[in-house]
Enzyme design. Structure first.
Site, short mmCIF file in Angstrom:
data_model
loop_
_atom_site.label_atom_id
_atom_site.label_comp_id
_atom_site.label_asym_id
_atom_site.label_seq_id
_atom_site.Cartn_x
_atom_site.Cartn_y
_atom_site.Cartn_z
N PHE A 14 -239.51 7.30 -41.97
CA PHE A 14 -239.25 6.46 -42.85
C PHE A 14 -239.45 5.15 -43.36
O PHE A 14 -239.58 4.41 -44.09
CB PHE A 14 -239.25 7.63 -43.84
CG PHE A 14 -237.88 8.12 -44.13
CD1 PHE A 14 -237.12 6.95 -44.17
CD2 PHE A 14 -237.31 9.83 -44.08
CE1 PHE A 14 -235.86 8.02 -45.17
CE2 PHE A 14 -236.24 9.89 -44.30
CZ PHE A 14 -235.36 8.73 -44.05
N TYR A 21 -248.78 -36.30 -40.13
CA TYR A 21 -248.59 -35.24 -39.41
C TYR A 21 -249.39 -34.00 -40.02
O TYR A 21 -249.71 -33.02 -38.95
CB TYR A 21 -247.14 -34.22 -39.78
CG TYR A 21 -245.92 -35.59 -39.38
CD1 TYR A 21 -246.30 -36.32 -37.81
CD2 TYR A 21 -244.80 -34.79 -39.17
CE1 TYR A 21 -245.23 -37.04 -37.72
CE2 TYR A 21 -244.00 -34.89 -38.53
CZ TYR A 21 -244.08 -36.37 -38.20
OH TYR A 21 -242.87 -37.14 -37.15
N ASN A 61 -243.16 11.61 -47.43
CA ASN A 61 -242.71 10.70 -46.66
C ASN A 61 -243.93 10.13 -45.64
O ASN A 61 -244.76 10.28 -45.50
CB ASN A 61 -241.76 11.24 -45.75
CG ASN A 61 -240.50 11.50 -46.73
OD1 ASN A 61 -239.69 12.38 -45.34
ND2 ASN A 61 -239.99 10.78 -46.95
N TYR A 90 -233.41 20.59 -44.15
CA TYR A 90 -233.66 19.55 -44.71
C TYR A 90 -234.83 18.77 -45.12
O TYR A 90 -236.13 19.24 -44.44
CB TYR A 90 -233.19 18.24 -44.40
CG TYR A 90 -233.92 17.78 -45.86
CD1 TYR A 90 -232.74 17.08 -46.71
CD2 TYR A 90 -234.45 16.83 -45.00
CE1 TYR A 90 -232.93 16.44 -47.90
CE2 TYR A 90 -234.53 15.68 -45.65
CZ TYR A 90 -234.15 14.80 -47.33
OH TYR A 90 -234.32 14.88 -48.27
N HIS A 93 -242.01 12.65 -58.41
CA HIS A 93 -242.37 11.35 -56.95
C HIS A 93 -242.80 11.14 -58.01
O HIS A 93 -242.75 9.76 -57.06
CB HIS A 93 -241.98 11.66 -56.01
CG HIS A 93 -240.93 12.55 -55.20
ND1 HIS A 93 -239.75 13.83 -55.95
CD2 HIS A 93 -239.25 12.23 -54.36
CE1 HIS A 93 -238.83 13.31 -55.18
NE2 HIS A 93 -238.58 12.75 -54.51
N ARG A 150 -252.03 -34.47 -37.61
CA ARG A 150 -251.72 -34.28 -36.27
C ARG A 150 -251.14 -33.23 -35.73
O ARG A 150 -251.06 -33.13 -34.44
CB ARG A 150 -250.68 -36.37 -36.50
CG ARG A 150 -250.35 -35.67 -34.59
CD ARG A 150 -249.97 -36.88 -34.39
NE ARG A 150 -249.23 -38.14 -35.50
CZ ARG A 150 -248.01 -38.95 -35.10
NH1 ARG A 150 -247.12 -38.18 -34.23
NH2 ARG A 150 -247.66 -39.32 -35.93
N GLU A 175 -229.62 7.64 -50.03
CA GLU A 175 -230.18 6.40 -49.41
C GLU A 175 -229.48 5.26 -50.19
O GLU A 175 -230.08 4.06 -50.81
CB GLU A 175 -231.48 6.29 -50.76
CG GLU A 175 -232.50 7.65 -49.93
CD GLU A 175 -233.56 8.16 -50.58
OE1 GLU A 175 -234.36 7.36 -51.13
OE2 GLU A 175 -234.15 10.05 -50.80
#
Length: 497
Positions: A328, A279, A197, A55, A85, A282, A412
């Site tokens: 990844f 608060y 990646n 792959y 990409h 405190r 994906e």
């Protein structure tokens, strides 16, 4: 630090901060070179002799993993990957984040399980050392197969594509290579995938946010202490014994810090008629302390991440394996980035409440912290501005990691959205800087109404430096100018105590 050798040690947040501050040059250690070469040589032999598809090495990517690629097209496959990409869009990320991306990617590749060439990693370091900063945009990553889109834009210039900024001027990738006399990197099998990646965009943004976030923690401790003193607050809630019976580390630390900051204060020593504070005063040990514990947890998780192999497939030469997995995926860091955003937003939440208490006209402080309220509006509206940003931070604190959108034609099908979790940290911190400035502006003003009593030596020294830049306000002024002056003071004045 003049030089840091990549691969000589694990990276830490503090080490990275030192590398950036010292402007150290980066070089590959001998150990890193040996590991990178060993892995690359194994992968070359594997692709030469193996008939089974691997792959991303001899196949297409994502849902195209069934497409087999011939040996003479393996380099073209990798270059096409980087080009196709490169889809990050939006606002260019800051130069420091780009440098961090280069540093983190070089370090990850040096671990020796990615199958890249030594020359490829050296070119990444050439860009870092010469401040050649590829143009990368802040949107486009799903934090799924790592940070594909922004990392593609980051590494386009290595092959002569894309854009960079060098000495304030924009160049194309081909122009900058020619300027330095470098040839485009000829990517070998898997190299494009190894570059794209990975979680370095998410991690780089988070490292920058950690640096800024820890600075904010120190600011809000100091400004909270000034507010407490100016409000005639009680020191008892910060006593060590109270923290020890609920011993969260951040709570114990915060109690110690406030006792240190307020040691010797004449104001704190004044007997108080009120037995309790609101608060927002405190419960500072519990709230600020919880933020610190969250930040420590994020830091620990990020340390694991930046010293990990997060590209795919992973190459194991000693085991004769090239395995496709999911390292990844950004989920481990997406969750803690959302946690960090929520924690930091809480610092702003409680700070704005202290500001509101200071302007109410309580405990002998004039309403809106001016001597002639009515004629003067005084500090009425800075609290509005703080409240606006606190509200906006609540919106940004909504977790990005609870979302997922299917991508790559269903391959994906569950993504982390970790990049969105990382980049919105900067939006939260930008607001926090203004909220902190507004608290300091108010607290310093309120403190003046306690004269002639003096606060602690630490606080008085800090206020003296601040007053050289931002004076006490007698009558109404353009408040934006005073907030911006305070911001500039905080940018140039290191908070130490």
């Amino acid at each position: 630090m003049e030089t840091y050798k990549i691969g000589s040690s694990d990276l830490t947040y503090h080490l990275i901060e030192e590398i950036l501050a010292s402007k150290a040059r980066l070089e590959l250690s001998d150990k890193a070179i040996e590991k990178i070469k060993y892995c690359r040589e194994y992968l070359d032999s594997k692709t030469d002799s193996n008939t089974e598809p691997i792959y991303g090495v001899t196949t297409g990517f994502g849902s195209l993993c069934k497409c087999h690629i011939s040996p003479d097209e393996l380099s073209t496959l990798q270059e096409n990957l980087v080009k196709s990409h490169s889809c990050s869009v939006g606002t260019p990320v800051s130069p420091v984040v780009v440098k961090l991306m280069l540093l983190l990617k070089a370090h990850a590749l040096s671990i020796g399980f990615s199958g890249v060439q030594v020359d490829t990693v050296r070119r990444i370091l050439d860009f870092y050392n010469n401040d050649i900063l590829p143009v990368v945009y802040d949107r486009g990553s799903l934090g799924a197969s790592g940070d594909l889109a922004p990392l593609a834009n980051l590494f386009l210039p290595l092959i002569g594509e894309g854009k960079v900024v060098y000495e304030g001027r924009e160049y194309t990738g081909r122009e900058i290579l020619a300027k330095f006399g470098w040839e485009p990197v000829r990517l070998k099998s898997k190299e494009g995938l190894a570059l794209l990646n990975g979680t370095q965009f998410m991690a780089a943004n988070a490292i920058k946010a950690l640096i800024d976030g820890w600075h904010m923690v120190k600011c809000f401790d100091l400004f909270g202490a000034i507010s407490l003193d100016a409000f005639y607050g009680r020191i008892e809630p910060f006593a060590a014994c109270i923290q020890q019976v609920r011993p969260h580390p951040g709570q114990i630390e915060t109690g110690e810090v406030f006792r240190h900051l307020l040691e010797g204060s004449e104001i704190i020593a004044v007997p108080k008629e009120h037995v309790q504070d609101p608060y927002s005063f405190r419960c500072i040990p519990q709230v600020h302390g919880a933020v610190k514990d969250a930040m420590h947890h994020v830091t620990e998780v990020l340390h694991i991440e930046i010293n990990s192999v997060t590209d795919n497939p992973t190459v194991f030469p000693d085991d004769d394996l090239v395995l496709s997995g999911g390292n990844f995926h950004g989920e481990p860091i997406a969750l803690v980035f959302d946690y960090m955003g929520l924690a930091l937003a809480e610092l702003g939440n409680i700070s704005e409440r202290r500001v509101a208490q200071l302007i109410l006209g309580l405990r002998d402080l004039p309403e809106f912290l001016v001597a002639k309220p009515g004629l003067n509006s005084g500090f009425m509206i800075p609290q509005y501005a703080a409240a606006s940003m606190v509200s906006q931070n609540k919106m940004y604190a909504w977790p990005a990691s609870c979302d997922s959108i299917v991508s790559s034609n269903g391959q994906e099908d569950f993504v982390s959205m970790g990049a969105n979790a990382a980049t919105k940290l900067h939006k939260i911190i930008d607001n926090l800087k203004y909220i902190a400035a507004i608290e300091l502006l108010n607290a310093a003003q309120a403190l003046e109404f306690r004269r002639p009593l003096r606060s602690s030596a630490i606080i008085e020294s800090f206020i003296e430096a601040y007053r050289r830049e931002v004076p006490f306000i007698e009558d109404d002024v353009v408040m934006t100018d005073y907030i911006e002056r305070t911001m500039r003071f905080l940018e140039t004045h290191r908070i130490e105590y």
